[in-house]
Design a protein around this motif. Sequence first.
Motif, short mmCIF file in Angstrom:
data_model
loop_
_atom_site.label_atom_id
_atom_site.label_comp_id
_atom_site.label_asym_id
_atom_site.label_seq_id
_atom_site.Cartn_x
_atom_site.Cartn_y
_atom_site.Cartn_z
N ILE A 30 0.86 -1.18 0.00
CA ILE A 30 0.00 0.00 0.00
C ILE A 30 0.90 1.24 0.00
CG2 ILE A 30 -1.78 1.28 1.25
CD1 ILE A 30 -2.58 -1.40 2.56
N MET A 31 0.71 2.07 -1.02
CA MET A 31 1.49 3.31 -1.10
C MET A 31 0.89 4.36 -0.16
SD MET A 31 3.75 2.55 -3.40
CE MET A 31 4.46 4.14 -3.73
N ARG A 68 -3.00 4.03 -12.40
CA ARG A 68 -2.49 5.39 -12.27
C ARG A 68 -1.43 5.62 -13.32
NH1 ARG A 68 -2.31 7.35 -6.18
NH2 ARG A 68 -1.99 9.23 -7.33
N SER A 69 -0.97 6.83 -13.47
CA SER A 69 0.02 7.15 -14.49
C SER A 69 1.39 6.54 -14.18
CB SER A 69 0.15 8.66 -14.67
OG SER A 69 0.51 9.26 -13.44
N THR A 70 1.65 6.26 -12.91
CA THR A 70 2.91 5.64 -12.51
C THR A 70 2.83 4.14 -12.75
OG1 THR A 70 3.11 7.30 -10.77
CG2 THR A 70 4.55 5.39 -10.60
N GLU A 71 3.90 3.57 -13.27
CA GLU A 71 3.92 2.14 -13.58
C GLU A 71 3.70 1.30 -12.33
OE1 GLU A 71 6.62 -1.05 -16.06
OE2 GLU A 71 7.54 0.79 -15.38
N HIS A 72 2.88 0.28 -12.45
CA HIS A 72 2.58 -0.68 -11.39
C HIS A 72 1.75 -0.10 -10.24
CE1 HIS A 72 5.25 -3.49 -13.32
NE2 HIS A 72 6.28 -2.68 -13.18
N GLN A 73 1.18 1.09 -10.42
CA GLN A 73 0.36 1.66 -9.35
C GLN A 73 -1.10 1.70 -9.76
OE1 GLN A 73 1.64 5.31 -7.61
NE2 GLN A 73 3.63 4.51 -7.04
N PHE A 104 -2.10 1.28 -4.49
CA PHE A 104 -1.30 0.06 -4.35
C PHE A 104 -0.24 -0.03 -5.43
CE2 PHE A 104 -5.36 -0.70 -2.43
CZ PHE A 104 -5.07 -1.44 -1.30
N HIS A 105 0.92 -0.50 -5.03
CA HIS A 105 1.98 -0.85 -5.97
C HIS A 105 1.91 -2.36 -6.13
CE1 HIS A 105 5.89 -0.32 -7.97
NE2 HIS A 105 6.07 -1.56 -7.57
N VAL A 106 1.60 -2.81 -7.35
CA VAL A 106 1.41 -4.23 -7.62
C VAL A 106 2.30 -4.63 -8.79
CG1 VAL A 106 -0.25 -6.01 -8.27
CG2 VAL A 106 -0.98 -4.11 -6.82
N GLU A 107 3.11 -5.65 -8.58
CA GLU A 107 3.98 -6.16 -9.64
C GLU A 107 3.85 -7.66 -9.77
OE1 GLU A 107 8.14 -4.88 -9.87
OE2 GLU A 107 7.66 -3.37 -8.35
N ASN A 108 4.05 -8.14 -10.99
CA ASN A 108 4.15 -9.56 -11.31
C ASN A 108 2.86 -10.34 -11.08
OD1 ASN A 108 6.87 -9.09 -11.98
ND2 ASN A 108 7.45 -9.37 -9.84
N LEU A 118 -7.11 -6.85 -7.89
CA LEU A 118 -7.35 -5.47 -7.47
C LEU A 118 -8.68 -5.31 -6.75
CD1 LEU A 118 -6.07 -3.51 -10.61
CD2 LEU A 118 -4.93 -3.72 -8.38
N LEU A 119 -9.69 -6.07 -7.15
CA LEU A 119 -11.02 -5.90 -6.56
C LEU A 119 -11.32 -6.87 -5.43
CD1 LEU A 119 -13.09 -5.08 -9.74
CD2 LEU A 119 -12.18 -3.52 -8.03
N ILE A 120 -10.38 -7.75 -5.11
CA ILE A 120 -10.57 -8.66 -3.97
C ILE A 120 -9.50 -8.41 -2.91
CG2 ILE A 120 -10.57 -11.07 -3.23
CD1 ILE A 120 -11.69 -11.76 -6.04
N GLU A 121 -8.24 -8.58 -3.28
CA GLU A 121 -7.16 -8.49 -2.30
C GLU A 121 -6.92 -7.07 -1.80
OE1 GLU A 121 -5.83 -10.99 -0.74
OE2 GLU A 121 -7.01 -12.34 -1.99
N CYS A 122 -6.97 -6.10 -2.69
CA CYS A 122 -6.70 -4.72 -2.27
C CYS A 122 -7.77 -4.20 -1.30
CB CYS A 122 -6.53 -3.82 -3.48
SG CYS A 122 -5.05 -4.22 -4.44
N PRO A 123 -9.07 -4.35 -1.61
CA PRO A 123 -10.07 -3.90 -0.62
C PRO A 123 -9.97 -4.66 0.70
CG PRO A 123 -11.11 -4.27 -2.75
CD PRO A 123 -9.70 -4.78 -2.86
#
Length: 175
Positions: A30-31, A68-73, A104-108, A118-123
């Motif tokens: 979480i950013m 978002r405009s930032t990669e992986h966010q 959130f910063h999410v990679e791989n 994004l709609l299960i783990e992040c919330p």
Amino acid sequence: MAEQENGASSGNGAENGAAASDGAKLRMHIMTQFVRDLSFENVLAQRGTGGEVTPDVQVSVNLDAKKRSTEHQYEVATKLNVTSKNKGSGEMLFVMELDYVGVFHVENVPEDQLHPFLLIECPRMIFPFIRRIVSDVTRDGGFPPLNLENIDFVQLYRNEIARRKSETGKQNADA
């Protein structure tokens, strides 16, 4: 901040081995998180009535995610609409709307799994903070604290997918 590697939950060795075999570990943290919008209306106090009430609380949840405009966010918004009516008379007691966002910063995460992730783990990660806000606001608004029960984000996601499929099927049948 929270950071998880090798899966969104403490999975078994098979899950961890699958991630390791790809050579890329799942990374998520979480950013930031914030209240985008919050409103609470104490209808009972505005009417000037009091006395014995038996609340009937209804909670609706909507989720939204966008890159978002930032990669992986990714920005994931959880929107709650909470209404409480008196069971006996049906009169409105209070209305609360909350739009809570986590960045959130999410990679791989494989592309086909990103949407449910994004709609299960992040919330799920930010839900304890949402629960606390709802509890504090209802208490500060003159009511007993409303402690939300856990939300099954997996079932919520499945219901939304099923709703979209039936809506698409209905539109295709009408065409």
